[in-house]
Design a protein around this motif. Structure first.
Motif, mmCIF file in Angstrom:
data_model
loop_
_atom_site.group_PDB
_atom_site.id
_atom_site.type_symbol
_atom_site.label_atom_id
_atom_site.label_comp_id
_atom_site.label_asym_id
_atom_site.label_seq_id
_atom_site.Cartn_x
_atom_site.Cartn_y
_atom_site.Cartn_z
ATOM 1 N N PRO A 166 47.434 49.765 58.211
ATOM 2 C CA PRO A 166 48.031 49.369 56.924
ATOM 3 C C PRO A 166 48.509 47.911 56.968
ATOM 4 C CG PRO A 166 48.915 51.469 57.667
ATOM 5 C CD PRO A 166 48.111 50.912 58.810
ATOM 6 N N LEU A 167 48.440 47.251 55.826
ATOM 7 C CA LEU A 167 48.908 45.870 55.724
ATOM 8 C C LEU A 167 50.265 45.832 55.042
ATOM 9 C CD1 LEU A 167 45.733 43.930 54.518
ATOM 10 C CD2 LEU A 167 46.607 44.171 56.828
ATOM 11 N N GLU A 168 51.102 44.927 55.520
ATOM 12 C CA GLU A 168 52.390 44.663 54.892
ATOM 13 C C GLU A 168 52.498 43.158 54.688
ATOM 14 O OE1 GLU A 168 55.555 46.332 57.197
ATOM 15 O OE2 GLU A 168 54.662 48.330 57.185
ATOM 16 N N LEU A 169 53.243 42.770 53.681
ATOM 17 C CA LEU A 169 53.393 41.341 53.393
ATOM 18 C C LEU A 169 53.922 40.561 54.598
ATOM 19 C CD1 LEU A 169 54.748 41.234 49.744
ATOM 20 C CD2 LEU A 169 52.651 40.203 50.605
ATOM 21 N N ALA A 170 54.837 41.140 55.323
ATOM 22 C CA ALA A 170 55.429 40.440 56.472
ATOM 23 C C ALA A 170 54.367 40.055 57.503
ATOM 24 C CB ALA A 170 56.509 41.302 57.112
ATOM 25 N N GLN A 171 53.331 40.886 57.651
ATOM 26 C CA GLN A 171 52.249 40.586 58.599
ATOM 27 C C GLN A 171 51.446 39.359 58.175
ATOM 28 O OE1 GLN A 171 50.494 44.541 57.903
ATOM 29 N NE2 GLN A 171 50.179 44.600 60.115
ATOM 30 N N LEU A 172 51.474 39.040 56.910
ATOM 31 C CA LEU A 172 50.639 37.969 56.371
ATOM 32 C C LEU A 172 51.390 36.653 56.203
ATOM 33 C CD1 LEU A 172 48.717 40.131 53.753
ATOM 34 C CD2 LEU A 172 47.941 39.421 56.022
ATOM 35 N N ARG A 173 52.648 36.584 56.673
ATOM 36 C CA ARG A 173 53.404 35.328 56.586
ATOM 37 C C ARG A 173 52.607 34.236 57.290
ATOM 38 N NH1 ARG A 173 56.311 38.270 54.092
ATOM 39 N NH2 ARG A 173 58.393 37.924 53.345
ATOM 40 N N GLY A 174 52.615 33.062 56.709
ATOM 41 C CA GLY A 174 51.840 31.950 57.237
ATOM 42 C C GLY A 174 50.482 31.831 56.565
ATOM 43 N N LYS A 175 50.103 32.837 55.775
ATOM 44 C CA LYS A 175 48.848 32.809 55.029
ATOM 45 C C LYS A 175 49.146 32.903 53.540
ATOM 46 C CE LYS A 175 45.832 35.042 58.374
ATOM 47 N NZ LYS A 175 44.791 36.070 58.529
ATOM 48 N N VAL A 176 48.310 32.262 52.761
ATOM 49 C CA VAL A 176 48.335 32.450 51.317
ATOM 50 C C VAL A 176 47.645 33.787 51.059
ATOM 51 C CG1 VAL A 176 47.459 31.554 49.121
ATOM 52 C CG2 VAL A 176 48.298 29.973 50.889
ATOM 53 N N VAL A 177 48.145 34.549 50.094
ATOM 54 C CA VAL A 177 47.574 35.864 49.791
ATOM 55 C C VAL A 177 47.096 35.888 48.342
ATOM 56 C CG1 VAL A 177 48.039 38.348 49.604
ATOM 57 C CG2 VAL A 177 49.091 37.012 51.459
ATOM 58 N N LEU A 178 45.855 36.318 48.164
ATOM 59 C CA LEU A 178 45.337 36.652 46.844
ATOM 60 C C LEU A 178 45.298 38.171 46.793
ATOM 61 C CD1 LEU A 178 43.973 36.339 44.078
ATOM 62 C CD2 LEU A 178 41.788 36.077 45.295
ATOM 63 N N LEU A 179 46.180 38.746 45.999
ATOM 64 C CA LEU A 179 46.211 40.196 45.805
ATOM 65 C C LEU A 179 45.473 40.485 44.505
ATOM 66 C CD1 LEU A 179 47.274 43.009 46.669
ATOM 67 C CD2 LEU A 179 49.284 42.542 45.258
ATOM 68 N N HIS A 180 44.395 41.248 44.603
ATOM 69 C CA HIS A 180 43.604 41.590 43.428
ATOM 70 C C HIS A 180 43.850 43.055 43.091
ATOM 71 C CE1 HIS A 180 40.463 42.118 40.571
ATOM 72 N NE2 HIS A 180 39.836 42.975 41.340
ATOM 73 N N ALA A 181 44.545 43.305 41.989
ATOM 74 C CA ALA A 181 44.827 44.665 41.529
ATOM 75 C C ALA A 181 43.722 45.086 40.570
ATOM 76 C CB ALA A 181 46.189 44.724 40.852
ATOM 77 N N PHE A 182 43.148 46.268 40.835
ATOM 78 C CA PHE A 182 42.011 46.708 40.039
ATOM 79 C C PHE A 182 41.970 48.229 39.936
ATOM 80 C CE2 PHE A 182 40.561 47.103 44.363
ATOM 81 C CZ PHE A 182 39.629 48.136 44.363
ATOM 82 N N GLN A 183 41.126 48.682 39.033
ATOM 83 C CA GLN A 183 40.736 50.088 38.931
ATOM 84 C C GLN A 183 39.214 50.103 38.946
ATOM 85 O OE1 GLN A 183 43.211 52.771 36.199
ATOM 86 N NE2 GLN A 183 43.075 50.847 35.083
ATOM 87 N N MET A 184 38.626 51.061 39.627
ATOM 88 C CA MET A 184 37.168 51.052 39.722
ATOM 89 C C MET A 184 36.479 51.383 38.408
ATOM 90 S SD MET A 184 36.420 54.284 42.124
ATOM 91 C CE MET A 184 37.569 55.627 42.107
ATOM 92 N N LEU A 185 37.173 51.961 37.423
ATOM 93 C CA LEU A 185 36.577 52.241 36.117
ATOM 94 C C LEU A 185 36.959 51.197 35.064
ATOM 95 C CD1 LEU A 185 36.893 56.135 35.846
ATOM 96 C CD2 LEU A 185 34.935 54.761 36.582
ATOM 97 N N CYS A 186 37.519 50.099 35.478
ATOM 98 C CA CYS A 186 37.911 49.010 34.568
ATOM 99 C C CYS A 186 36.745 48.029 34.451
ATOM 100 C CB CYS A 186 39.145 48.307 35.134
ATOM 101 S SG CYS A 186 39.517 46.718 34.393
ATOM 102 N N PRO A 187 36.174 47.879 33.244
ATOM 103 C CA PRO A 187 35.032 46.970 33.076
ATOM 104 C C PRO A 187 35.333 45.521 33.497
ATOM 105 C CG PRO A 187 35.279 48.348 31.138
ATOM 106 C CD PRO A 187 36.489 48.587 31.987
ATOM 107 N N GLY A 188 36.510 45.004 33.174
ATOM 108 C CA GLY A 188 36.870 43.642 33.558
ATOM 109 C C GLY A 188 36.982 43.471 35.068
ATOM 110 N N CYS A 189 37.426 44.516 35.739
ATOM 111 C CA CYS A 189 37.534 44.482 37.205
ATOM 112 C C CYS A 189 36.155 44.415 37.842
ATOM 113 C CB CYS A 189 38.268 45.714 37.712
ATOM 114 S SG CYS A 189 39.959 45.880 37.121
#
Length: 181
Positions: free
Chosen positions: A20-43
């Motif tokens: 599992p990933l946690e934000l604290a593990q990613l300190r020092g990196k820029v994060v692009l979090l992409h929130a999606f649904q697999m049935l969302c046409p725009g996604c």
């Protein structure tokens, strides 16, 4: 107004990552979090391909692309097994967390509520210090996203260099500089 710390992620499972990933593990990196649904046409048409391009184009940079499958409708059709097949079919290789369901039957998942998302797709930029810097609901223009990621990466590198300089200066006085351990 200073950027606020990004809310923690509340997930039930992770795909495409051994742990599992946690934000604290990613300190020092820029994060692009992409929130999606697999049935969302725009996604499917815009958000997921964009996140895949970012992951490929910025490979080797201090940048993490992370997906968040956040389901607020058609819950029964978008379970973990369906998501696993979807990620395989669309060749999504970046880590994807499954947003935890809302408490007490709330149809809005926990992380979606914590970030006050309006829907999907939502792109979230988190700086190298773990602060929420930008949140875009809907289609995110490629040029604008690239420019904002570039600025955050420059900022991260400058912050990292300043920390190294400060650490080096700790052993210095007006008459000498002592080497570290």
């Amino acid at each position: 107004m200073l950027p606020e710390p990004a809310p923690e992620w509340h997930t039930t499972a992770w795909l495409n990552t051994p742990q599992p990933l946690e934000l604290a593990q990613l300190r020092g990196k820029v994060v692009l979090l992409h929130a999606f649904q697999m049935l969302c046409p725009g996604c499917v048409a815009h958000g997921i391909p964009q996140a895949q391009r970012v992951a490929k184009l910025f490979e080797g940079a201090p940048l993490a692309v992370v997906g968040l499958h956040t389901v607020f409708e058609h819950h029964a059709a978008m379970g973990p097994e369906s998501l696993r097949a979807f990620l395989y079919e669309y060749r999504v290789t970046f880590p994807v967390g499954i947003d935890a369901p809302g408490p007490d039957g709330d149809p809005i998942p926990c992380t979606m509520r914590a970030y006050a998302m309006q829907g999907t797709p939502t792109a979230i930029l988190i700086d190298a210090q773990g602060r929420l810097r930008r949140q875009v609901f809907g289609q995110y223009d490629d040029l604008l996203l690239g420019a904002e990621l570039g600025a955050l990466l420059v900022e991260a590198r400058q912050s990292s260099a300043a920390a190294v300089d400060a650490q080096a200066a700790e052993g210095c006085s007006d008459d000498r500089c002592a080497r570290g351990p």
